[in-house]
Design an enzyme around this catalytic site. Structure first.
Site, PDB file in Angstrom:
ATOM      1  N   THR A  16      44.539  14.389  56.267  1.00 20.93           N
ATOM      2  CA  THR A  16      44.666  12.962  56.621  1.00 20.93           C
ATOM      3  C   THR A  16      46.134  12.515  56.603  1.00 20.93           C
ATOM      4  O   THR A  16      46.644  11.959  57.581  1.00 20.93           O
ATOM      5  CB  THR A  16      43.875  12.116  55.593  1.00 20.93           C
ATOM      6  OG1 THR A  16      42.556  12.627  55.531  1.00 20.93           O
ATOM      7  CG2 THR A  16      43.849  10.661  55.980  1.00 20.93           C
ATOM      8  N   LYS A 108      50.787  13.915  43.172  1.00 20.37           N
ATOM      9  CA  LYS A 108      50.989  13.272  41.863  1.00 20.37           C
ATOM     10  C   LYS A 108      50.516  14.141  40.709  1.00 20.37           C
ATOM     11  O   LYS A 108      51.123  14.164  39.645  1.00 20.37           O
ATOM     12  CB  LYS A 108      50.286  11.914  41.847  1.00 20.37           C
ATOM     13  CG  LYS A 108      48.800  11.961  42.187  1.00 20.37           C
ATOM     14  CD  LYS A 108      48.485  11.247  43.473  1.00 20.37           C
ATOM     15  CE  LYS A 108      47.096  11.657  43.972  1.00 20.37           C
ATOM     16  NZ  LYS A 108      46.576  10.846  45.037  1.00 20.37           N
ATOM     17  N   ILE A 139      53.414   1.709  49.185  1.00 20.16           N
ATOM     18  CA  ILE A 139      54.298   0.781  48.459  1.00 20.16           C
ATOM     19  C   ILE A 139      55.545   1.545  47.997  1.00 20.16           C
ATOM     20  O   ILE A 139      55.408   2.562  47.315  1.00 20.16           O
ATOM     21  CB  ILE A 139      53.592   0.192  47.217  1.00 20.16           C
ATOM     22  CG1 ILE A 139      52.273  -0.484  47.591  1.00 20.16           C
ATOM     23  CG2 ILE A 139      54.517  -0.791  46.492  1.00 20.16           C
ATOM     24  CD1 ILE A 139      51.470  -0.974  46.384  1.00 20.16           C
ATOM     25  N   GLY A 190      37.153   7.238  52.688  1.00 19.58           N
ATOM     26  CA  GLY A 190      38.269   8.169  52.559  1.00 19.58           C
ATOM     27  C   GLY A 190      39.287   7.796  51.499  1.00 19.58           C
ATOM     28  O   GLY A 190      40.397   8.320  51.486  1.00 19.58           O
ATOM     29  N   GLU A 193      39.587  10.728  45.800  1.00 20.59           N
ATOM     30  CA  GLU A 193      40.119  12.092  45.689  1.00 20.59           C
ATOM     31  C   GLU A 193      39.008  13.070  46.037  1.00 20.59           C
ATOM     32  O   GLU A 193      37.816  12.732  45.984  1.00 20.59           O
ATOM     33  CB  GLU A 193      40.569  12.363  44.252  1.00 20.59           C
ATOM     34  CG  GLU A 193      41.726  11.498  43.785  1.00 20.59           C
ATOM     35  CD  GLU A 193      42.985  11.751  44.573  1.00 20.59           C
ATOM     36  OE1 GLU A 193      43.530  12.850  44.510  1.00 20.59           O
ATOM     37  OE2 GLU A 193      43.431  10.829  45.281  1.00 20.59           O
ATOM     38  N   ASP A 204      43.604  10.041  38.123  1.00 21.00           N
ATOM     39  CA  ASP A 204      44.551   9.836  39.231  1.00 21.00           C
ATOM     40  C   ASP A 204      45.552   8.728  38.878  1.00 21.00           C
ATOM     41  O   ASP A 204      46.759   8.886  39.089  1.00 21.00           O
ATOM     42  CB  ASP A 204      43.766   9.484  40.507  1.00 21.00           C
ATOM     43  CG  ASP A 204      44.667   9.165  41.671  1.00 21.00           C
ATOM     44  OD1 ASP A 204      45.291  10.090  42.213  1.00 21.00           O
ATOM     45  OD2 ASP A 204      44.782   7.973  42.031  1.00 21.00           O
ATOM     46  N   LYS A 208      49.829   8.973  38.287  1.00 18.03           N
ATOM     47  CA  LYS A 208      50.831   8.092  38.912  1.00 18.03           C
ATOM     48  C   LYS A 208      51.616   7.331  37.837  1.00 18.03           C
ATOM     49  O   LYS A 208      52.840   7.188  37.922  1.00 18.03           O
ATOM     50  CB  LYS A 208      50.131   7.120  39.866  1.00 18.03           C
ATOM     51  CG  LYS A 208      49.445   7.829  41.043  1.00 18.03           C
ATOM     52  CD  LYS A 208      48.477   6.891  41.755  1.00 18.03           C
ATOM     53  CE  LYS A 208      47.767   7.574  42.908  1.00 18.03           C
ATOM     54  NZ  LYS A 208      46.626   6.800  43.436  1.00 18.03           N
TER      55      LYS A 208
HETATM   56  N1  HSE Z   1      42.289   8.469  45.398  1.00 23.70           N
HETATM   57  C1  HSE Z   1      43.489   7.724  45.449  1.00 23.70           C
HETATM   58  C2  HSE Z   1      43.136   6.243  45.330  1.00 23.70           C
HETATM   59  C3  HSE Z   1      44.204   8.006  46.744  1.00 23.70           C
HETATM   60  O1  HSE Z   1      41.954   5.918  45.357  1.00 23.70           O
HETATM   61  O2  HSE Z   1      44.019   5.440  45.173  1.00 23.70           O
HETATM   62  C4  HSE Z   1      45.670   7.740  46.716  1.00 23.70           C
HETATM   63  O3  HSE Z   1      46.331   8.419  45.718  1.00 23.70           O
END
Ligand code: HSE
Length: 443
Positions: A16, A108, A139, A190, A193, A204, A208
Site C-alpha cells: 500500500t 516503527k 503528520i 486498511g 496492522e 503499535d 511510535k
Molecule cells: N495500524 C496503524 C494505525 C497504521 O492504525 O495507525 C499506521 O501506522
C-alpha cells in the site's frame, strides 16, 4: 544544480505505502525536483510478488524478487524499506547501511526495538536513516520535534498515534457498536496492522511513542521499558460515564519528563471533552507537544493510508537528497541530539508515574459504602475530584441491590493508587472487579 542527474532510489516492498510513494513521486515529480534540487526516481523495486510490482510500476522500472539485488546495485543511493517487522527487514536495513546506502523506512517496530543499533551503524558509515513515515503517517511530527522545536526543553508529548484504535473508540461512542464489529471495519478499511493485536493491545502506539520520546528527550530508544495497555478491556459503560463527566476516552501515548526520569506509557485515557485532541475522530492521528518556550502545539492529520504515508516517505527522500553530498557532521542527528550527547535519564517504572484516575466500582447499595471507599482514598492522601453515583435501574444491575460509583481523583503516584485499589477490591461491598482508567487534563 537542477541539471544534476536524478538520484536513484531502490524500493523494498511495494504494498500500500510503496505503491502510494511510487505514484505520488511520479505525479509530483516536477515540484519535487524543484524542491530537492535534482530529480528523485525509483528505478528499482524488489517484491516477492514481482508480477504485481511490475503492474504498479510499468515497464521503465527494474523489478526483482531479491531485495539484495537492490542493495548490491551501485547506481542506487537511497533504499526505501517498506517490508515491515524485525526479521528480514532488519537484516536488509543493516546490509543497505553497510553498502553505503541511505535508508528511508516506515518501520516503527524495527526502529523502536533496534533503533540504537541501526542508528549507530548508520553514523559509523556516514549515511542517513530517515523515518518520518514511521510515526503518525503523514503528520510531519519527526521533523517538528527534531528541527522545528529544537529550541525547546520538551516537557511532555501526548498523542493519538494509532488510527485503528481511535476509529474503534469513535465508532463505539458514536454508534454504540461493539468492539469486534468495529475492528473488522477498521481492517476492511486498511488501517489495521497485519497483526491487529499490535493495534488493539497498544503495541503499535508504543513503538511510535518510543521514537517520539527518544527524540524529545535525547534518550536511547527503549521500547522494552514502555508501559503498554490496549483498549480490549474498555466497556461501553465507561465510555458513557466518561461522557457524562465531561470526558472522552482515547488511547494515548504519553511521554513526560519528571525530575527523576521519563514516563513512557500507552493506555486508554480520559481526556477533557473541551480539549481539541478529544475531538480527533475516526482514523485520524494527533500529537500534542509541550515545550518550555513554545507552549503547547498540536499536530493533526492522517496517520495511515497510501498517500498520507507516501507524503512522509517522499519528504524523507527530499531531505536525504538535499543532504546527500553534505558533510555528515552537518546533518540533523538521527535522534535529534548528537549521538555522544544522549542522556541516561531512566524510563520510570509505571509505579512512579504521576497521573489522575477514573474509578468505577459496582458496589452494594448500602449505607456507609461510599464512606468506606472514599475513606481509603483519604487515608492514602489521594484527593477526590468528582463522584458520580448511578442508580441500579440506570446501570442495569440487580434491582436496588447494587449501584455504580464513579470517582475521579486528582494527580497521585500510580504505586500508591495500586495499593488503595487492592484495599478497595477487598471490601465486601465491592461486588465486581474495579475498572481503573487513567485521566490526563493535558493543560
Ligand atoms: N495500524 C496503524 C494505525 C497504521 O492504525 O495507525 C499506521 O501506522
Amino acid at each position: 544544480m537542477t541539471d544534476m542527474k536524478p538520484i536513484q532510489v531502490g524500493l523494498l516492498g511495494i504494498g500500500t505505502v510503496g505503491s502510494g510513494s511510487f505514484q505520488v513521486l511520479q505525479r509530483n515529480q516536477e515540484e519535487i525536483r524543484r524542491r530537492a534540487g535534482r530529480g528523485i526516481e525509483i528505478t528499482m523495486v524488489a517484491d516477492l510478488d514481482s508480477a504485481r510490482a511490475r503492474h504498479i510500476v510499468g515497464p521503465q522500472v527494474q523489478v526483482v524478487s531479491d531485495a539484495r539485488a537492490v542493495i548490491a546495485n551501485p547506481q542506487i543511493d537511497i533504499v526505501i524499506e517498506l517490508i515491515g517487522g524485525c526479521g528480514v527487514a532488519k537484516a536488509l536495513v543493516l546490509e543497505a547501511i553497510a553498502a553505503g546506502k541511505h535508508v528511508v523506512t516506515a518501520n516503527k517496530a524495527l526502529l523502536a526495538q533496534h533503533g540504537d543499533e541501526i542508528f549507530a551503524a548508520a553514523s559509523a558509515k556516514g549515511v542517513m536513516v530517515a523515518f518520518e513515515a514511521a510515526v503518525a503517517g503523514g503528520i510531519p511530527i519527526i521533523k517538528a520535534l527534531r528541527e522545528g522545536l529544537t529550541a525547546n526543553r520538551i516537557q511532555w508529548i501526548a498523542g493519538i498515534i494509532n488510527g485503528t484504535t481511535n476509529f474503534i473508540l469513535s465508532e463505539m461512542r458514536d454508534k454504540g457498536l461493539d468492539f469486534d464489529v468495529v475492528l473488522k471495519e477498521a481492517q476492511r478499511l486498511g488501517y489495521a496492522e497485519s497483526d491487529p493485536s499490535f493495534d488493539i493491545e497498544g503495541v503499535d502506539a508504543a513503538h511510535k511513542l518510543t521514537l517520539l520520546s527518544a527524540i524529545a528527550f535525547g534518550i536511547p530508544v527503549q521500547f522494552d521499558r514502555a508501559y503498554v495497555e490496549g483498549i480490549t478491556q474498555l466497556g461501553a459503560a465507561d465510555i458513557k460515564y466518561a461522557g457524562q463527566l465531561g470526558y472522552r476516552i482515547k488511547l494515548l501515548g504519553i511521554t513526560k519528563r519528571q525530575h527523576n526520569g521519563v514516563e513512557l506509557r500507552v493506555h486508554p485515557c480520559l481526556v477533557p471533552a473541551k480539549r481539541l485532541i478529544a475531538h480527533v475522530e475516526g482514523a485520524m492521528n494527533a500529537v500534542l507537544v509541550q515545550g518550555d518556550a513554545v507552549g503547547t502545539t498540536l499536530y493533526y492529520g492522517k496517520g495511515a493510508g497510501a498517500e498520507p504515508t507516501a507524503s512522509a516517505v517522499i519528504a524523507d527522500l527530499v531531505d536525504v537528497t538535499r543532504l546527500h553530498t553534505a558533510d555528515p557532521q552537518h546533518r540533523v542527528p538521527h535522534l535529534a541530539f548528537q549521538p555522544d550527547a544522549l542522556s541516561d535519564l531512566p524510563v520510570l517504572p509505571m509505579s512512579e508515574v504521576i497521573t489522575s484516575y477514573y474509578l468505577r466500582l459496582r458496589v452494594a447499595d448500602q449505607a456507609g459504602v461510599l464512606a468506606q471507599v472514599t475513606g481509603l482514598l483519604a487515608n492514602a492522601g489521594i484527593s477526590i475530584d468528582a463522584v458520580l453515583q448511578r442508580q441500579a435501574d440506570e446501570v442495569g444491575g440487580a434491582a436496588a441491590a447494587s449501584t455504580d460509583v464513579i470517582i475521579l481523583t486528582h494527580d497521585t503516584r500510580e504505586g500508591g493508587m495500586n495499593a488503595v485499589l487492592a484495599q478497595m477490591q477487598a471490601l465486601p461491598a465491592v461486588l465486581e472487579p474495579i475498572t481503573r482508567i487513567r485521566k490526563e487534563e493535558l493543560s
